[in-house]
Design an enzyme around this catalytic site. Structure first.
Site, PDB file in Angstrom:
ATOM      1  N   HIS A 155      -2.950  11.454  -1.708  1.00 48.04           N
ATOM      2  CA  HIS A 155      -3.568  10.856  -2.735  1.00 48.04           C
ATOM      3  C   HIS A 155      -5.305  10.109  -2.103  1.00 48.04           C
ATOM      4  O   HIS A 155      -5.232  10.665  -0.942  1.00 48.04           O
ATOM      5  CB  HIS A 155      -4.042   9.042  -2.991  1.00 48.04           C
ATOM      6  CG  HIS A 155      -2.563   8.664  -4.177  1.00 48.04           C
ATOM      7  ND1 HIS A 155      -2.535   9.272  -5.546  1.00 48.04           N
ATOM      8  CD2 HIS A 155      -1.371   9.091  -3.555  1.00 48.04           C
ATOM      9  CE1 HIS A 155      -1.313   9.218  -5.770  1.00 48.04           C
ATOM     10  NE2 HIS A 155      -0.060   8.737  -4.882  1.00 48.04           N
ATOM     11  N   ASP A 169       2.965   9.070   0.770  1.00 52.81           N
ATOM     12  CA  ASP A 169       2.170   7.839   0.122  1.00 52.81           C
ATOM     13  C   ASP A 169       2.440   6.759   1.530  1.00 52.81           C
ATOM     14  O   ASP A 169       2.485   6.022   1.127  1.00 52.81           O
ATOM     15  CB  ASP A 169       2.471   6.923  -0.508  1.00 52.81           C
ATOM     16  CG  ASP A 169       1.837   8.396  -2.037  1.00 52.81           C
ATOM     17  OD1 ASP A 169       1.134   8.747  -2.478  1.00 52.81           O
ATOM     18  OD2 ASP A 169       2.364   7.562  -3.706  1.00 52.81           O
ATOM     19  N   HIS A 228       8.728   9.117  -6.390  1.00 56.00           N
ATOM     20  CA  HIS A 228       7.652   8.256  -7.343  1.00 56.00           C
ATOM     21  C   HIS A 228       7.518   9.290  -8.191  1.00 56.00           C
ATOM     22  O   HIS A 228       6.975  10.706  -8.260  1.00 56.00           O
ATOM     23  CB  HIS A 228       6.619   7.616  -6.659  1.00 56.00           C
ATOM     24  CG  HIS A 228       6.704   6.443  -6.065  1.00 56.00           C
ATOM     25  ND1 HIS A 228       6.289   5.646  -4.984  1.00 56.00           N
ATOM     26  CD2 HIS A 228       7.924   5.411  -7.026  1.00 56.00           C
ATOM     27  CE1 HIS A 228       6.756   4.720  -5.164  1.00 56.00           C
ATOM     28  NE2 HIS A 228       7.562   4.729  -5.800  1.00 56.00           N
ATOM     29  N   HIS A 287       8.847  11.677  -1.574  1.00 59.13           N
ATOM     30  CA  HIS A 287       9.601  10.440  -2.308  1.00 59.13           C
ATOM     31  C   HIS A 287       9.895  10.371  -3.813  1.00 59.13           C
ATOM     32  O   HIS A 287       9.336  10.645  -4.346  1.00 59.13           O
ATOM     33  CB  HIS A 287       9.388   9.223  -1.879  1.00 59.13           C
ATOM     34  CG  HIS A 287       7.881   8.674  -1.938  1.00 59.13           C
ATOM     35  ND1 HIS A 287       6.057   9.813  -1.692  1.00 59.13           N
ATOM     36  CD2 HIS A 287       7.271   7.655  -3.205  1.00 59.13           C
ATOM     37  CE1 HIS A 287       5.001   8.746  -2.852  1.00 59.13           C
ATOM     38  NE2 HIS A 287       5.451   8.193  -3.589  1.00 59.13           N
ATOM     39  N   HIS A 325       6.723   2.541   1.869  1.00 59.40           N
ATOM     40  CA  HIS A 325       5.972   2.307   0.575  1.00 59.40           C
ATOM     41  C   HIS A 325       7.350   2.815  -0.422  1.00 59.40           C
ATOM     42  O   HIS A 325       7.470   1.937  -1.718  1.00 59.40           O
ATOM     43  CB  HIS A 325       5.122   4.255   0.288  1.00 59.40           C
ATOM     44  CG  HIS A 325       4.910   4.519  -0.436  1.00 59.40           C
ATOM     45  ND1 HIS A 325       3.819   3.041  -1.554  1.00 59.40           N
ATOM     46  CD2 HIS A 325       5.816   5.037  -1.217  1.00 59.40           C
ATOM     47  CE1 HIS A 325       4.250   4.074  -3.100  1.00 59.40           C
ATOM     48  NE2 HIS A 325       4.434   5.006  -2.727  1.00 59.40           N
ATOM     49  N   ASP A 340       4.712  10.382  -9.963  1.00 55.32           N
ATOM     50  CA  ASP A 340       3.040  11.450  -9.354  1.00 55.32           C
ATOM     51  C   ASP A 340       3.505  12.000  -7.789  1.00 55.32           C
ATOM     52  O   ASP A 340       2.681  13.159  -8.271  1.00 55.32           O
ATOM     53  CB  ASP A 340       2.262  10.497  -9.600  1.00 55.32           C
ATOM     54  CG  ASP A 340       2.532   9.164  -8.392  1.00 55.32           C
ATOM     55  OD1 ASP A 340       3.359   9.019  -8.436  1.00 55.32           O
ATOM     56  OD2 ASP A 340       1.329   9.769  -7.549  1.00 55.32           O
ATOM     57  N   HIS A 341       5.492  12.356  -7.786  1.00 53.32           N
ATOM     58  CA  HIS A 341       5.253  13.279  -6.752  1.00 53.32           C
ATOM     59  C   HIS A 341       6.537  14.398  -7.305  1.00 53.32           C
ATOM     60  O   HIS A 341       6.201  15.054  -6.537  1.00 53.32           O
ATOM     61  CB  HIS A 341       5.290  12.523  -5.796  1.00 53.32           C
ATOM     62  CG  HIS A 341       4.291  11.572  -4.546  1.00 53.32           C
ATOM     63  ND1 HIS A 341       4.021  12.178  -3.765  1.00 53.32           N
ATOM     64  CD2 HIS A 341       3.826  10.569  -5.693  1.00 53.32           C
ATOM     65  CE1 HIS A 341       2.977  10.915  -3.772  1.00 53.32           C
ATOM     66  NE2 HIS A 341       3.476   9.994  -4.589  1.00 53.32           N
TER      67      HIS A 341
HETATM   68 FE    FE Z   1       1.676   9.082  -5.262  1.00 53.69          FE
HETATM   69 ZN    ZN Z   2       4.171   6.897  -4.026  1.00 53.62          ZN
END
Ligand code: FE
Ligand code: ZN
Length: 259
Positions: free
Chosen positions: A170, A132, A59, A57, A115, A61-62
């Site tokens: 995570h 996530d 985001h 996805h 998410h 942090d990915h």
């Molecule tokens: Fe994440």
């Molecule tokens: Zn995420």
């Protein structure tokens, strides 16, 4: 348990970036490389060749390391068709097959909105890379999707074979289990797992991957159809009854305010 060799690369505060190895273990693909430097470091130290980037996805942090790794290694970037993914070369929809010939691996794309609206997961070789969507003992926050979508997405995962190894993005397990115990204090599997997680975390060890069988046994977000879970949710929300989608939404909201 999955026979797929996977290397865990911790990043930021609590992210796990996953390197999955080919039949020749020097060839790897990376899932959700939020941090290019962390991945480059491991590739160099272990003399690995990066052949593909898989993204679940959009985001940051990915995806934060995708462009730099794609530039450095010239490899294809797989990601959800309906989200904006940096450097994406392969736009995926549910049911697509991701064939990685240099690794001798192939994965099926699962649609798992909730998410984010276009979130996907990769399933294959007894493993699930779910970003996530599913965490051990919990699930992702509903940023873009609905409770009904997330309930359906998680139901799809719950139907996978019990020994499927679940590579969440995570390390949230300890906090998730504090909440799970508030929902279902009388679940002996949950009580035992919480003790194990406390030991693992005290030793600085990861609790991921988990398995589908374990999550079915302990994760309240996979268990809202069970009286022990829905009765607890309804009591906390002070409602006499709620439909499955609404029960799931109430559970997620309870988790959002749980401290
Ligand atoms: Fe994440
Ligand atoms: Zn995420």
């Amino acid at each position: 348990m999955s026979a797929l060799p996977v290397t865990c690369v911790p990043a930021f505060d609590d992210n796990y970036l996953w390197l999955l190895h080919g039949v020749d273990p020097r060839h790897v693909a990376v899932v959700d490389p939020g941090d290019a430097a962390r991945i480059a470091q491991v590739l160099q130290a272990e003399h690995l060749h990066l052949d593909a980037i898989l993204v679940t996805h959009h985001h940051r942090d990915h995806t934060g390391g995708v462009q730099a790794l794609a530039d450095a290694y010239g490899c294809p970037v797989y990601g959800p068709a309906s989200e904006t993914i940096p450097a994406r070369t392969q736009a995926l929809v549910a049911g697509d097959l991701v064939a990685l010939p240099t690794l001798g691996r192939h994965f099926t794309v699962l649609d798992c909105p909730g998410h984010t609206a276009g979130h996907i997961a990769y399933a294959g070789h007894g493993a699930l890379f779910c970003g996530d969507t599913l965490f051990s003992g919990g699930c992702g926050r509903l940023f873009e999707g609905t409770a009904a979508q997330m309930l359906h997405s998680l139901g799809q995962f719950a139907a996978l074979p019990g020994d499927t190894a679940v590579y969440c993005a995570h390390e949230y397990t300890a906090a998730n289990l504090r909440f799970a115990l508030a929902v279902e204090p009388g679940n002996p599997d949950l009580v035992a797992y919480a003790a194990e997680v406390t030991r693992l975390r005290a030793a600085g060890l990861a609790t991921v991957p988990t398995t589908i069988a374990r999550e079915r046994a302990i994760n309240p977000f996979l268990r809202t159809q069970l009286p022990a879970v829905y009765a607890s949710v309804w009591q906390e929300a002070e409602v006499a009854h709620a439909a499955p989608d609404e029960t799931f939404r109430l559970l997620r909201e309870w988790k959002n305010r749980f401290r």
